[in-house]
Design a protein around this motif. Structure first.
Motif, PDB file in Angstrom:
ATOM      1  N   ASP A  37       0.759  -1.273   0.075  1.00  0.00           N
ATOM      2  CA  ASP A  37       0.133  -0.037   0.170  1.00  0.00           C
ATOM      3  C   ASP A  37       0.991   1.185  -0.016  1.00  0.00           C
ATOM      4  OD1 ASP A  37      -2.388  -1.563  -0.015  1.00  0.00           O
ATOM      5  OD2 ASP A  37      -2.757  -1.240   2.226  1.00  0.00           O
ATOM      6  N   ILE A  38       2.105   1.309   0.798  1.00  0.00           N
ATOM      7  CA  ILE A  38       3.019   2.345   0.735  1.00  0.00           C
ATOM      8  C   ILE A  38       3.389   2.749  -0.499  1.00  0.00           C
ATOM      9  CG2 ILE A  38       4.938   3.243   1.649  1.00  0.00           C
ATOM     10  CD1 ILE A  38       4.388   1.769   4.292  1.00  0.00           C
ATOM     11  N   CYS A  39       3.796   1.381  -1.216  1.00  0.00           N
ATOM     12  CA  CYS A  39       4.482   1.656  -2.557  1.00  0.00           C
ATOM     13  C   CYS A  39       3.496   2.293  -3.608  1.00  0.00           C
ATOM     14  CB  CYS A  39       5.303   0.529  -3.124  1.00  0.00           C
ATOM     15  SG  CYS A  39       6.542   0.077  -2.120  1.00  0.00           S
ATOM     16  N   LEU A  40       2.141   1.694  -3.583  1.00  0.00           N
ATOM     17  CA  LEU A  40       1.095   1.884  -4.531  1.00  0.00           C
ATOM     18  C   LEU A  40       0.669   3.642  -4.337  1.00  0.00           C
ATOM     19  CD1 LEU A  40      -1.582  -0.976  -4.328  1.00  0.00           C
ATOM     20  CD2 LEU A  40      -0.260  -0.035  -6.211  1.00  0.00           C
ATOM     21  N   GLU A  41       0.744   4.009  -3.033  1.00  0.00           N
ATOM     22  CA  GLU A  41       0.575   5.385  -3.017  1.00  0.00           C
ATOM     23  C   GLU A  41       1.448   6.401  -3.340  1.00  0.00           C
ATOM     24  OE1 GLU A  41      -0.203   8.683   0.730  1.00  0.00           O
ATOM     25  OE2 GLU A  41       0.029   6.568   1.137  1.00  0.00           O
ATOM     26  N   THR A  42       2.797   5.929  -3.461  1.00  0.00           N
ATOM     27  CA  THR A  42       3.949   6.578  -4.028  1.00  0.00           C
ATOM     28  C   THR A  42       3.712   6.218  -5.725  1.00  0.00           C
ATOM     29  OG1 THR A  42       5.554   6.340  -2.398  1.00  0.00           O
ATOM     30  CG2 THR A  42       6.293   6.460  -4.596  1.00  0.00           C
ATOM     31  N   LEU A  43       3.767   5.264  -6.248  1.00  0.00           N
ATOM     32  CA  LEU A  43       3.479   5.068  -7.610  1.00  0.00           C
ATOM     33  C   LEU A  43       2.132   6.200  -8.230  1.00  0.00           C
ATOM     34  CD1 LEU A  43       4.430   1.536  -7.800  1.00  0.00           C
ATOM     35  CD2 LEU A  43       5.675   3.444  -8.419  1.00  0.00           C
ATOM     36  N   ASN A  44       1.204   5.895  -7.353  1.00  0.00           N
ATOM     37  CA  ASN A  44      -0.164   6.683  -7.852  1.00  0.00           C
ATOM     38  C   ASN A  44       0.137   8.122  -7.904  1.00  0.00           C
ATOM     39  OD1 ASN A  44      -1.424   4.050  -8.366  1.00  0.00           O
ATOM     40  ND2 ASN A  44      -2.333   4.245  -6.372  1.00  0.00           N
ATOM     41  N   THR A  45       0.961   8.732  -7.309  1.00  0.00           N
ATOM     42  CA  THR A  45       1.261  10.097  -7.346  1.00  0.00           C
ATOM     43  C   THR A  45       2.553  10.569  -7.897  1.00  0.00           C
ATOM     44  OG1 THR A  45       2.336   9.811  -4.839  1.00  0.00           O
ATOM     45  CG2 THR A  45       0.067  10.532  -5.223  1.00  0.00           C
ATOM     46  N   ARG A  46       2.995   9.461  -8.852  1.00  0.00           N
ATOM     47  CA  ARG A  46       4.044   9.453  -9.689  1.00  0.00           C
ATOM     48  C   ARG A  46       5.442   9.905  -9.023  1.00  0.00           C
ATOM     49  NH1 ARG A  46       2.796  10.244 -14.760  1.00  0.00           N
ATOM     50  NH2 ARG A  46       0.482  10.577 -15.489  1.00  0.00           N
ATOM     51  N   GLY A  47       5.293   9.228  -7.840  1.00  0.00           N
ATOM     52  CA  GLY A  47       6.733   9.095  -7.220  1.00  0.00           C
ATOM     53  C   GLY A  47       7.455   7.924  -7.505  1.00  0.00           C
ATOM     54  N   LYS A  48       8.515   7.666  -6.973  1.00  0.00           N
ATOM     55  CA  LYS A  48       9.465   6.488  -7.220  1.00  0.00           C
ATOM     56  C   LYS A  48       9.897   5.930  -5.974  1.00  0.00           C
ATOM     57  CE  LYS A  48      13.738   9.557  -7.348  1.00  0.00           C
ATOM     58  NZ  LYS A  48      12.683  10.415  -6.712  1.00  0.00           N
ATOM     59  N   ILE A  49      10.358   4.644  -6.078  1.00  0.00           N
ATOM     60  CA  ILE A  49      10.794   3.616  -5.158  1.00  0.00           C
ATOM     61  C   ILE A  49      12.277   3.887  -5.080  1.00  0.00           C
ATOM     62  CG2 ILE A  49      10.940   1.384  -4.116  1.00  0.00           C
ATOM     63  CD1 ILE A  49       8.207   0.921  -5.671  1.00  0.00           C
ATOM     64  N   VAL A  50      12.886   4.156  -3.935  1.00  0.00           N
ATOM     65  CA  VAL A  50      14.288   4.269  -3.781  1.00  0.00           C
ATOM     66  C   VAL A  50      14.832   2.968  -3.016  1.00  0.00           C
ATOM     67  CG1 VAL A  50      16.175   5.585  -3.108  1.00  0.00           C
ATOM     68  CG2 VAL A  50      14.148   6.768  -3.680  1.00  0.00           C
ATOM     69  N   VAL A  51      15.728   2.207  -3.603  1.00  0.00           N
ATOM     70  CA  VAL A  51      16.197   1.122  -2.718  1.00  0.00           C
ATOM     71  C   VAL A  51      17.797   1.427  -2.548  1.00  0.00           C
ATOM     72  CG1 VAL A  51      16.541  -1.377  -3.232  1.00  0.00           C
ATOM     73  CG2 VAL A  51      14.694  -0.229  -4.385  1.00  0.00           C
ATOM     74  N   ILE A  52      17.956   0.974  -1.168  1.00  0.00           N
ATOM     75  CA  ILE A  52      19.332   1.171  -0.516  1.00  0.00           C
ATOM     76  C   ILE A  52      19.810  -0.071   0.094  1.00  0.00           C
ATOM     77  CG2 ILE A  52      18.457   2.510   1.505  1.00  0.00           C
ATOM     78  CD1 ILE A  52      20.995   4.264   1.355  1.00  0.00           C
ATOM     79  N   GLY A  53      20.932  -0.392  -0.102  1.00  0.00           N
ATOM     80  CA  GLY A  53      21.532  -1.417   0.607  1.00  0.00           C
ATOM     81  C   GLY A  53      22.984  -1.507   0.880  1.00  0.00           C
ATOM     82  N   ILE A  54      23.570  -2.356   1.699  1.00  0.00           N
ATOM     83  CA  ILE A  54      25.072  -2.249   1.937  1.00  0.00           C
ATOM     84  C   ILE A  54      25.465  -3.790   1.433  1.00  0.00           C
ATOM     85  CG2 ILE A  54      27.140  -1.800   3.222  1.00  0.00           C
ATOM     86  CD1 ILE A  54      25.010   0.748   2.820  1.00  0.00           C
ATOM     87  N   GLY A  55      26.428  -3.792   0.834  1.00  0.00           N
ATOM     88  CA  GLY A  55      27.246  -5.164   0.537  1.00  0.00           C
ATOM     89  C   GLY A  55      26.296  -6.169  -0.032  1.00  0.00           C
TER      90      GLY A  55
END
Length: 326
Positions: A37-55
């Motif tokens: 639901d969090i991702c859907l809300e972002t995508l529906n408002t033309r936002g993007k998903i930012v992925v971050i990780g180490i190693g």
């Protein structure tokens, strides 16, 4: 020294990782729905998903972002080392950040959280440790906890990285389903691959027509049909009636089978040996449908018809390989 049994080691790795995936599967809970639901809300408002990780988590993050992008969910990877030196400019209000850390205590990642939190973003944690610092700061946590790594030393990330990867796939596929993503949408993002070509290309684009199409009448001799196939370099003739409607198909295979039983087959008429009511495909259908029909019916050629059912072309299995559709 005892010789190594590599096959046995490989099977044990598969068995361990499958078992750990089953455990993660059993632990899925309502937080997965919250993450979607969090991702859907972002995508529906033309936002993007930012992925971050180490190693290793960062490596898995790249794959997750790639899968999201290929299925229509806009995603970018934020390099944790460069984030504090300008790359935080990737993040905008309204985005969702997916932070990957199996321990949930990775210092470089935790150091970034206060700066990420300055933005109006959703934060999803992907971790193997419940109650970790990362999970405490997240709005939703996707747990990928494993009891052991497939590494015989229980050190190298194997089961844990696989669990994160599958969790990312599950999230991407849930988003795909929720957003009504279709094959046509998929083809827009994969125009260069064979799948993309098959999804974008219509039968009309690849069919043999005009001078490349061998056509004969039912009264034509087999010799005439063979001559027509030789001239057009194809393995089949479309047999048509006087009004242009479809009568059947005659192929090199038909000739080979019948010639074993009749030495004078060349003088006989095509109507005696053709296949009546052959398999057809509409000209405006996707090439992928022709691929499926030819495979399902185990035939080498398929006749293409227009909206009125009149034959307008022919597709040969060789055309698929030539155009890199299979």
């Amino acid at each position: 020294m005892k010789p190594h049994n590599h096959l046995e080691r490989a099977r044990s790795v598969f068995a361990m990782e499958i078992e750990e995936l089953q455990n993660v599967y059993q632990s899925l809970d309502e937080q997965f729905n919250q993450a979607v639901d969090i991702c859907l809300e972002t995508l529906n408002t033309r936002g993007k998903i930012v992925v971050i990780g180490i190693g290793k988590s960062g490596n898995i993050g790249h794959k997750i972002a790639a899968t999201l992008n290929s299925t229509g969910s806009t995603a970018v990877v934020l390099n944790s080392q460069n984030a504090l030196h300008g790359d935080l400019g990737l993040v905008s209000d309204g985005d969702t950040v997916i932070a990957l850390s199996y321990s949930g205590e990775t210092a470089e990642l935790l150091d970034l959280l206060p700066f990420i939190k300055r933005f109006d973003v959703g934060l999803i944690a992907m971790t193997g440790k419940r109650g970790s610092t990362l999970s405490q700061h997240a709005e939703a946590t996707l747990y990928s906890e494993v009891t052991r790594e497939a590494c015989p030393l229980n050190l190298a990330p194997t089961s844990s990285s696989t669990a994160m990867l599958v969790m990312g796939d599950a999230l991407a596929m849930a988003l795909l389903d929720a957003r009504g993503f279709t094959e046509d949408d998929f083809s827009k993002f994969h125009p260069g691959g064979s799948l993309g070509r098959a999804l974008l290309t219509t039968v009309r684009d690849i069919m043999r027509s005009g001078d490349q199409l061998a056509t004969v009448s039912p009264q034509s001799s087999v010799y005439d049909a063979l001559d027509a196939m030789t001239r057009t370099r194809t393995g089949a003739c479309v047999v048509t009636k006087e009004d242009g409607s479809l009568a059947g198909i005659f192929t090199h295979g038909d000739f080979a089978r019948c010639s074993r039983e009749n030495d004078n087959i060349g003088q006989s008429t095509v109507s005696q040996h053709m296949t009546e009511s052959p398999i057809t495909v509409p000209a405006d259908s996707l090439a992928a449908e022709a691929v499926k029909a030819i495979g399902h019916h185990r035939i080498d050629d398929i006749i293409v018809v227009d909206a009125d059912g009149l034959p307008v072309g022919l597709v040969d299995t060789q055309d698929f390989a030539r155009l890199k559709l299979v």
